[in-house]
Design a protein around this motif. Structure first.
Motif, PDB file in Angstrom:
ATOM      1  N   GLY A  88       0.571  -1.176   0.001  1.00 20.86           N
ATOM      2  CA  GLY A  88      -0.275  -0.521   0.083  1.00 20.86           C
ATOM      3  C   GLY A  88       1.078   1.286   0.024  1.00 20.86           C
ATOM      4  N   THR A 123      -4.652  -4.826  -2.077  1.00 22.07           N
ATOM      5  CA  THR A 123      -3.435  -4.756  -0.746  1.00 22.07           C
ATOM      6  C   THR A 123      -3.834  -5.631   0.176  1.00 22.07           C
ATOM      7  OG1 THR A 123      -2.715  -2.879   0.142  1.00 22.07           O
ATOM      8  CG2 THR A 123      -4.497  -2.943   0.442  1.00 22.07           C
ATOM      9  N   ALA A 154      -4.375  -6.763   4.179  1.00 19.51           N
ATOM     10  CA  ALA A 154      -5.130  -6.416   5.027  1.00 19.51           C
ATOM     11  C   ALA A 154      -4.604  -4.849   6.221  1.00 19.51           C
ATOM     12  CB  ALA A 154      -5.719  -7.154   5.522  1.00 19.51           C
ATOM     13  N   GLU A 213      -5.100   0.205   1.783  1.00 17.37           N
ATOM     14  CA  GLU A 213      -6.831   0.424   2.723  1.00 17.37           C
ATOM     15  C   GLU A 213      -7.494   0.862   3.534  1.00 17.37           C
ATOM     16  OE1 GLU A 213      -9.297  -3.478   3.864  1.00 17.37           O
ATOM     17  OE2 GLU A 213      -7.665  -2.911   4.757  1.00 17.37           O
ATOM     18  N   GLN A 214      -6.985   1.753   4.409  1.00 24.49           N
ATOM     19  CA  GLN A 214      -7.639   2.701   4.767  1.00 24.49           C
ATOM     20  C   GLN A 214      -7.482   3.608   3.766  1.00 24.49           C
ATOM     21  OE1 GLN A 214      -4.251   3.890   7.372  1.00 24.49           O
ATOM     22  NE2 GLN A 214      -3.768   2.450   8.310  1.00 24.49           N
ATOM     23  N   ALA A 220      -9.050   4.030   1.484  1.00 24.96           N
ATOM     24  CA  ALA A 220     -10.746   2.897   0.024  1.00 24.96           C
ATOM     25  C   ALA A 220     -11.306   3.267   0.732  1.00 24.96           C
ATOM     26  CB  ALA A 220      -9.729   1.070  -0.440  1.00 24.96           C
ATOM     27  N   GLN A 221     -10.795   3.028   2.546  1.00 29.53           N
ATOM     28  CA  GLN A 221     -12.418   2.966   3.322  1.00 29.53           C
ATOM     29  C   GLN A 221     -12.956   4.532   3.378  1.00 29.53           C
ATOM     30  OE1 GLN A 221     -10.418   1.328   7.177  1.00 29.53           O
ATOM     31  NE2 GLN A 221     -11.673  -1.480   6.108  1.00 29.53           N
ATOM     32  N   VAL A 268     -12.331  -3.095  -1.605  1.00 32.07           N
ATOM     33  CA  VAL A 268     -11.029  -3.624  -0.964  1.00 32.07           C
ATOM     34  C   VAL A 268     -11.072  -4.956  -1.631  1.00 32.07           C
ATOM     35  CG1 VAL A 268      -9.229  -4.158   0.682  1.00 32.07           C
ATOM     36  CG2 VAL A 268     -10.713  -1.288   0.173  1.00 32.07           C
ATOM     37  N   HIS A 284      -7.958  -8.501  -0.311  1.00 34.82           N
ATOM     38  CA  HIS A 284      -6.975  -8.487   0.044  1.00 34.82           C
ATOM     39  C   HIS A 284      -5.995  -9.605  -0.429  1.00 34.82           C
ATOM     40  CE1 HIS A 284      -8.658  -6.955   3.718  1.00 34.82           C
ATOM     41  NE2 HIS A 284      -8.389  -6.288   3.624  1.00 34.82           N
TER      42      HIS A 284
END
Length: 463
Positions: free
Chosen positions: A172, A204, A206, A211-212, A214-215, A221, A223
């Motif tokens: 990431g 990516t 977890a 990912e952060q 994306a959220q 997402v 994994h």
């Protein structure tokens, strides 16, 4: 019957007790990884082939996106090479055609500019596709991988754009990938300011910074398991999602990969392709053949060579576990018959220090040369021959020339260019490198020295 075969002009090595024990341990670790649902060992990539839950997640994401006409993949190294290896080899069997498959890997301005223009033009002309599981699985040459192929989505499902972007970075934090995504994101936001995020999937680790992000932006997402390295991730969502979206038959691809594992576990070492091919790298190191050339007689399989080059270099090119000796193996790629006319002189000159593995793919399509005998004065005996026949004869002549010069070489032959055999080949390569790591006393799963340049780059970016 479609099959894969391996031959070489040198004898297999004789294993001492310690090395034999290491090979046994590799085979036991691979066997254990098959049922390791939590991906807890370095051999975790083997589990990907049997992880039906992960397959369903990929399946459901592809269905949610809907049928696409353009596939954009942003990633570098293992995040893109696996996809390219499979897609390029099977491109004539895909639904999304090559001119609509864009892989953005490095921040080279001219090539990125051209790709962006293509994406922008497609966005301007984009239409909507019904989000139908049945339509997705059955459209044209699309894969039958979809486990929900007969299910209907709700009638009020929102239509999806025909362009999809996969942003792939295990850590990431890959500089090139994040830079390229920032640029592509601007195009998507400009074209579809309220719902651009629906055209994107981030793949990516977890908990990664990506990912952060994306959220925060409502981006879907998928994994990659923590212990599956990028170069081993072709059968993870990093490879499977864009391949499925392009219409590659994942059922056959994964079946071929599983067959490679089965063959390794069932066959004795003397008949095991992964072991025999893996021992080649031990021979190369022991007898000082630092250059290993993969000579591919198939243009469309050339990307397999690029993927294989990373697999070998990152897995084996490092300090041994005991002592300070570095395994020096330099993987190269040649394309037949083109490179016979550029570096064939070097190969056949008698120069030492390299060995060659030929990759031969039999083609079923026939393109005839015709019967114009007036051209016999240029090259005789071409009348009514197919191009595939001529390619095979050129290879046979090349192999005989190598053998007469006693150049060490091996031959991998695919009886067809099919998803099953491509899957079998790639998984066999990965298993072979696991064997080679044991024989060479290196860890084939880490890449401790790659981080050296990355640390410097990050410091320079902060200045």
């Amino acid at each position: 019957m479609a099959e894969i075969s391996y031959t070489s002009n040198f004898d297999p090595i004789a294993l001492d007790d310690a090395t034999a024990a290491k090979i046994t341990a590799v085979r036991e670790a691979v066997k254990a990884a098959i049922s390791d649902e939590h991906y807890t060992t370095p051999y975790a990539s083997v589990r990907l082939l049997y992880d039906s839950a992960m397959h369903r997640v990929v399946d459901q994401r592809a269905i949610a996106v809907g049928i696409i006409d353009m596939c954009v993949v942003i990633g570098i190294g293992g995040s893109s090479l696996g996809f390219r290896a499979v897609y390029d080899a099977l491109q004539d069997q895909a639904r999304v055609q090559p001119h609509n498959v864009i892989v953005l890997e490095t921040v080279d301005t001219p090539s990125v500019k051209a790709a962006l223009a293509h994406i922008e033009a497609a966005l301007a002309q984009s239409s909507f596709a019904p989000c139908s599981a049945q339509g997705y699985a059955g459209h044209g040459k699309a894969s039958s991988f979809a486990l929900r192929a007969t299910a209907d989505v709700t009638a009020d499902a929102e239509p999806k754009k025909r362009i999809h972007v996969s942003v792939i970075s295990k850590s990431g934090t890959t500089t090139e990938t994040i830079a390229l995504w920032r640029v592509v994101q601007q195009l998507l936001q400009k074209n579809n300011p309220d719902a651009w995020y629906k055209q994107v999937t981030i793949i990516t680790d977890a908990g990664s910074p990506l990912e952060q992000y994306a959220q925060e932006h409502k981006i879907a997402v998928l994994h990659i398991p923590k212990l599956v390295g990028g170069r081993y991730s072709v059968f993870s969502p990093a490879g499977l999602l864009p391949l499925l979206q392009c219409g590659i038959n994942l059922n056959d691809l994964l079946a071929g990969a599983r067959e490679a594992v089965d063959d390794m576990l069932k066959n004795p070492l003397t008949e095991s392709f992964p072991y025999l091919y893996g021992s080649l790298f031990y021979i190369a190191h022991t007898y000082t053949f630092p250059v290993h050339d993969t000579f591919i007689f198939s243009n469309w399989c050339s990307s397999i060579g690029s993927w294989h080059r990373q697999l070998v270099a990152e897995s084996l090119g490092k300090k041994q576990n005991t002592g300070d000796k570095v395994v020096t193996l330099f993987p190269t790629v040649s394309i037949g018959s083109t490179d016979l006319h550029s570096i064939g002189q070097l190969y056949l000159s008698g120069a030492r220090g390299f060995l060659t593995t030929f990759l031969i793919v039999h083609e079923e399509d026939e393109i005839e040369t015709g019967n114009d005998q007036s051209l016999d004065r240029c090259v005789a005996s071409l009348n009514d021959r197919s191009l595939a026949d001529i390619m095979e004869i050129i290879f046979e002549g090349t192999l005989e020339a190598y053998q007469k010069r006693t150049i060490p070489c091996s031959v991998i032959t695919l009886s067809a260019r099919s998803p099953k055999l491509i899957g079998h080949l790639l998984q066999s390569y990965m298993l072979a490198i696991m064997h080679a790591g044991a024989m060479l006393d290196v860890n084939p799963f880490d890449q401790p020295d790659v981080e050296r340049y990355k640390v410097i780059v990050r410091k320079l970016l902060q200045q």
